[in-house]
Write a protein that holds these residues in place. Structure first.
Motif, PDB file in Angstrom:
ATOM      1  N   ARG A  81     -39.747  -0.134  -1.619  1.00 37.08           N
ATOM      2  CA  ARG A  81     -38.768  -0.240  -2.707  1.00 37.08           C
ATOM      3  C   ARG A  81     -38.651  -1.689  -3.182  1.00 37.08           C
ATOM      4  O   ARG A  81     -38.609  -1.955  -4.392  1.00 37.08           O
ATOM      5  CB  ARG A  81     -37.417   0.284  -2.240  1.00 37.08           C
ATOM      6  N   GLU A  82     -38.588  -2.633  -2.231  1.00 39.28           N
ATOM      7  CA  GLU A  82     -38.523  -4.041  -2.600  1.00 39.28           C
ATOM      8  C   GLU A  82     -39.759  -4.464  -3.380  1.00 39.28           C
ATOM      9  O   GLU A  82     -39.660  -5.157  -4.402  1.00 39.28           O
ATOM     10  CB  GLU A  82     -38.394  -4.914  -1.346  1.00 39.28           C
ATOM     11  N   THR A  85     -39.789  -2.845  -6.867  1.00 39.51           N
ATOM     12  CA  THR A  85     -38.704  -3.371  -7.697  1.00 39.51           C
ATOM     13  C   THR A  85     -39.043  -4.742  -8.275  1.00 39.51           C
ATOM     14  O   THR A  85     -38.744  -5.042  -9.433  1.00 39.51           O
ATOM     15  CB  THR A  85     -37.400  -3.475  -6.884  1.00 39.51           C
ATOM     16  N   PRO A  88     -42.677  -5.158 -11.445  1.00 37.98           N
ATOM     17  CA  PRO A  88     -42.344  -4.080 -12.384  1.00 37.98           C
ATOM     18  C   PRO A  88     -43.544  -3.263 -12.860  1.00 37.98           C
ATOM     19  O   PRO A  88     -44.637  -3.787 -13.087  1.00 37.98           O
ATOM     20  CB  PRO A  88     -41.708  -4.832 -13.560  1.00 37.98           C
ATOM     21  N   GLY A 280     -35.611  -9.727  -1.250  1.00 39.67           N
ATOM     22  CA  GLY A 280     -34.340  -9.010  -1.380  1.00 39.67           C
ATOM     23  C   GLY A 280     -33.246  -9.754  -0.646  1.00 39.67           C
ATOM     24  O   GLY A 280     -33.413 -10.911  -0.251  1.00 39.67           O
TER      25      GLY A 280
END
Length: 324
Positions: A81-82, A85, A88, A280
């Motif tokens: 996910r990191e 994210t 892009p 993150g």
């Protein structure tokens, strides 16, 4: 579960180290209370986060293989996910991303759980590598197609494939080491993470010459040498929780520490390319999951395959056949 005396001694040692580190950091903060220090604040935050991470690892140890597989599956989920994210993609990658998160990631850890070595090592670098670009192409969006595809593939390789090699250690069949494979994970994580910490400490104490200023302005030659060598000596001292002899444990620690260092450089290069400092903010003082595990991502596959080839039953048999 590994033998309780070994596990108990290991975690008592970790507990003692955390208590000493906490006492030192809090004492330094108290002495410097009138003169705030960003370095001390960061060190304190890192140690507090280590308490949480050590507790989570201990809980996973209690549940054995199930605990480790579930833990690292969630770690891969957060890491992927990191990565996605902060690199892009476009609407045209929707189906590829759905497949990555909801098909490939669960399947990878299912194969780890079932012990299917062939599918574990081939799913991401072969089948997912071919499938995900097809899904993106079917959407018909050709804008930055090659770059977008590479991002998703890299995300899976780093966040899922590489990290899954940590619990994959539990599937090794090492003569005379039955029931102790969890300690291999402990060895890998302790040595690699200690190398990161010791490089930071040595860098602050004696760092003079930057080793890669364009990638990581905080990494120094002195920090690298002191941290890697110190963590390798620590690995040698932990030989008793491994199937290795002391010199083998030290050599394995050196290899994984070097891979961990270069893994950190690669991930720093990606962050600099994206114009970010951290992946993150999930872990206080450490940034994101990938900030904490960037070294493990590169060290785990190498550690697994060396151990599998030289100590696993199948690997030893293959080596004997080749030598005959």
């Amino acid at each position: 579960m590994p033998r309780m005396p070994d596990t108990l001694m290991l975690f008592l040692g970790i507990l003692l180290a955390l208590i000493v580190a906490t006492a030192i950091s809090e004492s330094l903060r108290w002495r410097a209370r009138r003169l705030p220090s960003a370095v001390l604040d960061n060190l304190t935050a890192r140690i507090r986060a280590w308490w949480v991470m050590a507790a989570i690892m201990a809980l996973a140890f209690v549940f054995g293989k199930l605990g480790m597989v579930v833990l690292f599956a969630f770690v891969s989920l957060f890491a992927l996910r990191e990565f996605i994210t902060l690199t892009p993609t476009r609407r045209g990658d929707y189906f590829a991303l759905v497949a990555a998160f909801y098909v490939v990631l669960p399947l990878q850890y299912w194969w780890v759980w079932t012990g299917w070595y062939g599918m574990t090592t081939l799913l991401v670098p072969v089948y997912a590598f071919l499938l995900l670009p097809i899904l993106s192409a079917l959407y018909g969006d050709t804008t930055y197609y090659l770059e977008r595809t590479a991002k998703v593939q890299w995300g899976l390789m780093i966040s899922v494939y590489c990290i899954s090699h940590v619990p994959l250690l539990l599937n090794l069949n090492i003569p005379g080491y039955a029931g102790r494979n969890l300690l291999l994970i402990a060895f890998l994580v302790i040595v690699v993470q200690s190398s990161d910490v010791l490089q930071y400490v040595w860098g602050k104490l004696a760092g003079r010459h930057l080793i890669a200023p364009k990638l990581s302005p905080s990494k120094t030659v002195e920090g690298f040498a002191g941290g890697v060598l110190s963590a390798s000596i620590l690995g040698m001292a932990l030989w008793w929780i491994t199937p290795f002899s002391p010199w083998q444990a030290g050599l394995m620690a050196l290899v994984v520490n070097l891979m961990g260092f270069f893994g950190g450089l690669v991930m720093s290069a990606i962050k600099r390319d994206r114009g970010i400092k951290d992946w993150g903010h999930m872990i206080e003082g450490h940034g994101g999951v990938l900030d904490r595990l960037d070294s493990v991502c590169f060290a785990a596959p190498v550690f697994f395959h060396i151990t599998r080839y030289w100590w696993n039953v199948e690997g030893v048999a293959a080596a004997i056949r080749i030598s005959m």
